[in-house]
Enzyme design. Structure first.
Site, PDB file in Angstrom:
ATOM      1  N   THR A   1       0.818  -1.207   0.000  1.00 40.36           N
ATOM      2  CA  THR A   1       0.000   0.000   0.000  1.00 40.36           C
ATOM      3  C   THR A   1       0.855   1.262   0.000  1.00 40.36           C
ATOM      4  OG1 THR A   1      -0.148   0.260   2.396  1.00 40.36           O
ATOM      5  CG2 THR A   1      -1.696  -1.271   1.365  1.00 40.36           C
ATOM      6  N   CYS A   2       0.191   2.385  -0.171  1.00 44.29           N
ATOM      7  CA  CYS A   2       0.879   3.677  -0.203  1.00 44.29           C
ATOM      8  C   CYS A   2       1.140   4.238   1.192  1.00 44.29           C
ATOM      9  CB  CYS A   2       0.054   4.685  -1.010  1.00 44.29           C
ATOM     10  SG  CYS A   2      -0.155   4.248  -2.739  1.00 44.29           S
ATOM     11  N   ASP A   3       0.773   3.503   2.222  1.00 48.07           N
ATOM     12  CA  ASP A   3       0.948   3.972   3.596  1.00 48.07           C
ATOM     13  C   ASP A   3       2.328   3.573   4.107  1.00 48.07           C
ATOM     14  OD1 ASP A   3       0.782   4.606   6.280  1.00 48.07           O
ATOM     15  OD2 ASP A   3      -1.300   3.960   6.455  1.00 48.07           O
ATOM     16  N   SER A   4       3.051   4.523   4.683  1.00 49.22           N
ATOM     17  CA  SER A   4       4.415   4.266   5.145  1.00 49.22           C
ATOM     18  C   SER A   4       4.462   3.328   6.346  1.00 49.22           C
ATOM     19  CB  SER A   4       5.116   5.584   5.497  1.00 49.22           C
ATOM     20  OG  SER A   4       4.437   6.241   6.546  1.00 49.22           O
TER      21      SER A   4
ATOM     22  N   ASN B   1      -6.562   0.438   0.036  1.00 43.62           N
ATOM     23  CA  ASN B   1      -5.879   0.863  -1.188  1.00 43.62           C
ATOM     24  C   ASN B   1      -6.297   0.007  -2.390  1.00 43.62           C
ATOM     25  OD1 ASN B   1      -2.442   2.174  -1.177  1.00 43.62           O
ATOM     26  ND2 ASN B   1      -4.285   2.946  -2.141  1.00 43.62           N
TER      27      ASN B   1
END
Length: 413
Positions: free
Chosen positions: A340-343, A379
């Site tokens: 996903t784009c979450d860090s 996402n």
């Protein structure tokens, strides 16, 4: 619409023995080639082994599988055929066991705090025994006094457990007799007591303490002229080995057996194992979808992560054993990240790995509990497909006889 447990599920039946913790690399590659990735491979034979090992360690205790760690129809059907009982907490779980032909008398409803609709739906199914831990919850059963019976849940704090469930639920031991008396005045029958020392309990000491305290409470209730208590639910929390060894289950349960032996002979003892049965029964297979070198370390981006099958690292405080199918070459400090784009979506930020390539497979083991159950489609990365192996044991005649003896019906998902 099929229930979630029946969607995106595939069944394979290899001719050879399968152990989810020792699946060969060629088998893993074959599954990934056949079904794609990410995958969660669930082995019902491992479910059976775990169930029977705990059953042997706690003879005479009725094991109610707690659905929440792995609420999959195939697992429920497998345990149904082994004669297991079931621990329910929601209407959705009621619907799942009902769909698998589980007789309601093999179920209890153990959520201490319930919506009225949860109570109604469970009663409509035929469940009779519920759990409560406070006066307001007991009052919910006034209208159902002719159909429902209660267990009073007692709190025994267990800070050494990975998840201390008595922090959220349970009354103090000193409040138990008052709650039983309140229920008696309202015409509600209290059948017994329950406790849960916490999930992934590493020592049996707290079980022993709780059993002794409940044994005393059963005696005190009788002396006080209250109705005789004939059920003790000792909860779950039995440990499994992730990255560190735990005490073998027979040895772990020895002091528990000794404490249970001192209960009055008329008391039925039940337990609520979830993780112990489910955790070793599955592996996760994911693949590298991208790589980048950042600050001198290789970052590998997998098609599964913390929002998917590895969700238990956030919600369950678990750290899963992770391996790759590439072994050759020098090992480098590396990072395994989710898609996903979450860090925050990082599985391991300091793991030694050979240099991987896009398409290489990564395997997470001991991933049956609190993984797929809490995965999301965040996402719009779809959660792992489930592949079920060994839904039927080799001895089909044994299954038929067990099913008839237990009164079950239906088929595996």
């Amino acid at each position: 619409m099929l229930p979630r447990a029946a969607r995106q599920t595939h069944t394979v039946s290899p001719a050879h023995a399968f152990d989810s913790t020792t699946l060969t690399e060629s088998e893993i590659r074959g599954l990934a080639a056949r079904f794609g990735s990410p995958l969660l491979v669930v082995d019902c034979e491992q479910v059976r082994r775990q169930y029977h090992s705990l059953k042997a360690a706690l003879p005479g205790v009725d094991l109610h599988y707690a659905l929440k760690p792995l609420p999959h129809a195939a697992v429920v059907a497998c345990l149904r055929d082994e004669g297991a009982f079931f621990d329910l907490a929601t209407t959705g779980e009621v619907e799942l066991v009902k769909a698998q032909g589980i007789p309601a008398e093999r179920c209890i409803h153990t959520h201490p705090i319930k919506r009225d609709s949860d109570i109604r739906d469970a009663l409509r199914y035929g469940v009779k025994i519920f759990v409560a831990d406070n006066p307001d919850e007991i009052r919910k059963f006034a209208r159902y006094r002719k159909r429902a019976e209660l267990l009073i849940r007692v709190s025994f704090r267990s800070p050494d457990a990975v998840v201390d469930l008595s922090r959220k639920f349970g009354c103090e031991a000193g409040a138990v007799l008052g709650l039983i008396e309140q229920a008696r005045r309202m015409g509600i029958r209290v059948r017994g007591l329950s406790f849960h020392v916490g999930s992934q309990a590493m020592e049996p000491t707290k079980y022993v303490e709780a059993i002794r305290a409940c044994t005393n409470l059963i005696a005190e209730a009788l002396l006080a002229g209250l109705p005789s208590l004939d059920i003790l639910d000792i909860g779950g929390g039995f440990p499994v080995s992730y990255n560190e060894e735990v005490t073998p289950i027979d040895q772990f349960c020895q002091p528990i057996r000794e404490a249970l032996a001192k209960l009055p002979s008329h008391v039925r003892v039940i337990a609520e194992p979830g993780r112990f049965i489910a955790a070793p029964a599955a592996i996760a297979i994911s693949s590298v979808m991208g790589k980048a070198k950042r600050d001198g370390r290789w970052w590998y981006y997998l098609d599964d992560g913390l929002y998917g099958s590895y969700s238990g690292q956030l919600f369950d405080h678990a750290k899963y054993p992770v391996t790759t199918l590439r072994h050759e070459g020098e090992l480098f400090p590396s990072v395994l990240a989710g898609p996903t784009c979450d860090s925050i979506d990082v599985i391991d930020d300091n793991i030694l790995l050979p240099e991987l390539e896009v398409g290489d497979l990564v395997v997470g083991r001991m991933m049956g509990a609190y993984t797929w159950a809490s995965a999301t489609d965040f996402n719009f990365f779809k959660r792992a497909k489930v592949v079920v192996m060994h839904e039927q044991p080799a001895d089909a005649k044994r299954v038929v006889s067990l099913r008839k003896a237990a009164g079950g019906s239906g088929r595996a998902a």
